[in-house]
Design a protein around this motif. Sequence first.
Motif, short mmCIF file in Angstrom:
data_model
loop_
_atom_site.label_atom_id
_atom_site.label_comp_id
_atom_site.label_asym_id
_atom_site.label_seq_id
_atom_site.Cartn_x
_atom_site.Cartn_y
_atom_site.Cartn_z
N ASP A 80 38.86 23.61 42.94
CA ASP A 80 37.43 23.93 42.98
C ASP A 80 37.19 25.18 43.83
OD1 ASP A 80 37.01 21.72 41.46
OD2 ASP A 80 36.35 20.42 43.10
N ASP A 81 37.92 25.28 44.94
CA ASP A 81 37.77 26.45 45.81
C ASP A 81 38.15 27.73 45.07
OD1 ASP A 81 36.92 24.96 47.98
OD2 ASP A 81 38.95 24.66 48.75
N VAL A 82 39.25 27.68 44.33
CA VAL A 82 39.72 28.87 43.63
C VAL A 82 38.72 29.29 42.56
CG1 VAL A 82 41.52 29.81 42.13
CG2 VAL A 82 42.16 28.43 44.12
N VAL A 83 38.21 28.31 41.83
CA VAL A 83 37.22 28.63 40.80
C VAL A 83 35.99 29.27 41.45
CG1 VAL A 83 35.62 27.62 39.13
CG2 VAL A 83 38.01 26.88 39.17
N ALA A 84 35.58 28.75 42.59
CA ALA A 84 34.43 29.31 43.30
C ALA A 84 34.70 30.75 43.72
CB ALA A 84 34.09 28.45 44.51
N LEU A 112 33.87 36.60 42.82
CA LEU A 112 34.37 37.93 42.49
C LEU A 112 33.70 38.47 41.22
CD1 LEU A 112 38.14 37.40 43.31
CD2 LEU A 112 36.55 38.89 44.53
N VAL A 113 33.34 37.57 40.33
CA VAL A 113 32.61 37.99 39.13
C VAL A 113 31.23 38.49 39.54
CG1 VAL A 113 31.49 37.15 37.03
CG2 VAL A 113 33.86 36.48 37.55
N LYS A 114 30.59 37.72 40.41
CA LYS A 114 29.24 38.05 40.85
C LYS A 114 29.21 39.42 41.55
CE LYS A 114 26.62 34.49 41.46
NZ LYS A 114 26.12 33.24 42.01
N SER A 115 30.26 39.70 42.32
CA SER A 115 30.29 40.97 43.05
C SER A 115 30.77 42.13 42.18
CB SER A 115 31.20 40.84 44.28
OG SER A 115 32.54 40.74 43.85
N GLY A 116 31.10 41.80 40.93
CA GLY A 116 31.49 42.87 40.01
C GLY A 116 32.97 43.23 40.05
N LEU A 157 34.73 34.98 32.02
CA LEU A 157 36.11 34.51 32.12
C LEU A 157 36.17 32.99 32.00
CD1 LEU A 157 37.40 36.72 35.08
CD2 LEU A 157 37.87 37.00 32.65
N ASP A 158 37.23 32.51 31.37
CA ASP A 158 37.43 31.07 31.25
C ASP A 158 38.23 30.58 32.46
OD1 ASP A 158 37.92 28.48 30.55
OD2 ASP A 158 39.36 28.96 28.98
N THR A 159 37.57 29.80 33.30
CA THR A 159 38.27 29.31 34.50
C THR A 159 38.81 27.90 34.32
OG1 THR A 159 36.17 28.49 35.37
CG2 THR A 159 36.83 30.71 36.04
N SER A 160 38.62 27.35 33.13
CA SER A 160 38.92 25.93 32.96
C SER A 160 40.42 25.63 33.01
CB SER A 160 38.35 25.43 31.63
OG SER A 160 39.03 26.05 30.55
N ARG A 161 41.23 26.62 32.77
CA ARG A 161 42.68 26.33 32.76
C ARG A 161 43.36 26.68 34.07
NH1 ARG A 161 45.29 29.37 28.80
NH2 ARG A 161 47.11 28.03 29.05
N LEU A 179 46.38 33.83 34.51
CA LEU A 179 45.49 33.41 33.45
C LEU A 179 44.36 34.41 33.21
CD1 LEU A 179 46.61 30.81 32.47
CD2 LEU A 179 44.88 29.57 33.73
N LEU A 180 43.88 35.00 34.30
CA LEU A 180 42.70 35.86 34.20
C LEU A 180 43.06 37.31 33.87
CD1 LEU A 180 40.71 34.50 37.28
CD2 LEU A 180 40.40 33.92 34.88
N ALA A 181 44.31 37.68 34.11
CA ALA A 181 44.70 39.09 33.99
C ALA A 181 44.36 39.66 32.62
CB ALA A 181 46.18 39.23 34.28
N LYS A 182 44.79 38.97 31.59
CA LYS A 182 44.61 39.52 30.24
C LYS A 182 43.13 39.66 29.86
CE LYS A 182 46.96 39.47 25.82
NZ LYS A 182 47.85 38.69 24.93
N PRO A 183 42.35 38.57 29.96
CA PRO A 183 40.92 38.71 29.61
C PRO A 183 40.20 39.71 30.51
CG PRO A 183 41.42 36.49 30.41
CD PRO A 183 42.72 37.18 30.21
N ALA A 184 40.66 39.88 31.75
CA ALA A 184 40.00 40.82 32.66
C ALA A 184 40.50 42.24 32.45
CB ALA A 184 40.22 40.39 34.11
N GLY A 185 41.55 42.39 31.65
CA GLY A 185 42.10 43.71 31.40
C GLY A 185 42.75 44.32 32.63
#
Length: 588
Positions: A9-13, A18-22, A28-32, A53-59
């Motif tokens: 939960d902490d990591v997802v938060a 980081l998304v909010k701060s740009g 991004l899908d955080t479910s996995r 997991l996030l690298a590819k969708p985040a480019g």
Amino acid sequence: MNLFRAFQDDVVAIVEKLVKSGSLPEGLDTSRITVEPPRDATHGDISTNAAMLLAKPAGMKPRDVAEMIAPEIAALKGVAKVDVAGPGFINAGLTDEYWHDRLVYVLKAGTAYGASEIGGGEKINVEYVSANPTGPLHVAHARGAVIGDALVNLLRKAGFDVTSEYYINDAGNQVDQLARSAHLRYREALGEVIGEIPEGVYPGDYMIPIGQELAETLGDSLKDAPEAEWIDIFRNIAIERLLVGIKEDLAALGIHQDVFTSERDLVQAGAVEHVEDLLQGRDLLYRGVLEPPKGKAAPEDYEPREQTLFRATDFGDDTDRPLKKSDGSWTYFSNDIANHLDKYERGFKKMIDIWGADHGGYVKRMQAAVRAVTDNEGELDVKLCQIVHLKKGGEPFRMSKRSGNFVTLRDLIEELGENGKDVVRFIMLTRKNDSQMDFDLEKAVEQSRDNPVFYVQYAHARCHSVLRNAAETLGADTLSADKLVKANLKHLDDAAEIEVIRTLAAWPKMVEAAAEAHEPHRVAFYLDDLASVFHGLWNKGKDDTRLRFIDENDEDVTRARLALVLGVATVIASGLEVIGVTPLEELR
RNA sequence: GCGCCCGUAGCUCAGUCGGAUAGAGCACCAGAUUCCUAAUCUGGGGGCCACAGGUUCAAAUCCUGUCGGGCGCACCA
């Protein structure tokens, strides 16, 4: 609480922040994202795959994402250090204080420790044993009985609202044969010489007392009467008596199921017509002819016959299945659909059946039927139990006290002595349900590392032995959980001590994972692990006297270590509770 | 012939909704033990995760095929 879930939960938060701060793009899908213990302990205490997991969708590159997340994780409470490693894992080490807090949590929770809310109070039905009421339970039933019962406890601990159930196959040919068997023994009890027992009729000695009872209560009035006049009476009484015996057999294993559903009652209540109506209404029935099985020689008496078929192929089965026999009567299958529909209508969307492996061919059609009849709302999981080969000292074991030619469950338990119930339950969970297993009666009662029942029981007893010893000098009343929870746990600073706490802290995650997978055997393996790290710490104390639990010159240190010892005893007891084994406090 | 399950160290088996250098016990080899329960302990060797492709940043794990073992294959329960 499952600590890994908390960190997840902490990591997802953190990611959301980081998304909010740009820093990271939106959507991004955080479910996995998972947080798990790294396989290699040198990598720290917890590890997350978030960056990869996030690298590819985040480019972005995984390591760059990791470098952004890592400092945020480092700022979390209880985190001592953070590394980015390998392809982009973020590993964190936790502080000793964090682990001390976990131990406090264990002591406060007692054996309730490990309980989870993931079930959310959802109703779930577990059907197991369901042996035909035509004789005592035998060894083949034991494995399914134990797996089912442990699964029930496990799911309860994980927060499900569980009903344990036994489906009585008290309709059909088998119980008619039982009635004939009872009639034969009845005639025998009246003095008739019955000679050879006909093929198909149950020959076991356990039918003799039932015959005697019938002779006493009924006299000889039905001795020469036609079958139609006595079969209902004899069937009912025989089933009733045998069911009492089966319940006693189950009780000997510590099993008490909540609901016993009678196939006959369901049929008489019109449950099968209800199934037919439902399927008919969904246009899933038709009149048709089944092909003989291809390849292998067709059954000798095969002839094409028209019967009522269920479109099981619409739900993933290989062929459509008969709901009615060619003479128009219901098949066993149709009755069993009624059984599952009945459960669904009693509020169970989730159902689990424990079956013997010889019923494997039946799984697909039953799952298909459940989906069809519940409009895809119901969900059936079937756990198949492979056969158990009984051995004694490596040799195949046979004996037959009570009955025909099989080893009864009672025989097995008695053969294993005083702790028979516990031994059977534990050993049956030392293999995955779908692996075959050898059950060696000699090894099962051996007091050695080879025998996990003993090894785990011994760890628990050893904890209590230490606590008893300490009680002599410190006083038993000062060693309760609520007293030890106040011990100065800072003294638990050795790596081996922290390792033990780490294992204790893994228990809630273990409960959740095992419950989700419907795999109670994992609990037995976990307990063996826990026993192993505890025995390991004990053995360190043999070499290094500074690590012994009781230090007569330092009560403060002793209390901290006794808190750890009590924590171990608590979690072992909690785990044994799930698999239904008694946590012994003394083994002498 | 078809379907399901299984194939991981010499043996018996784990392996977390895919995660880093694949683990444990037994067996084997070499050591240890006046000590809270010796009802043992420490270390070591040992692997094409059946085979071949594919998906993926990442496969023992998912997909396809092959081989080997188990179970089941009209209307039985």
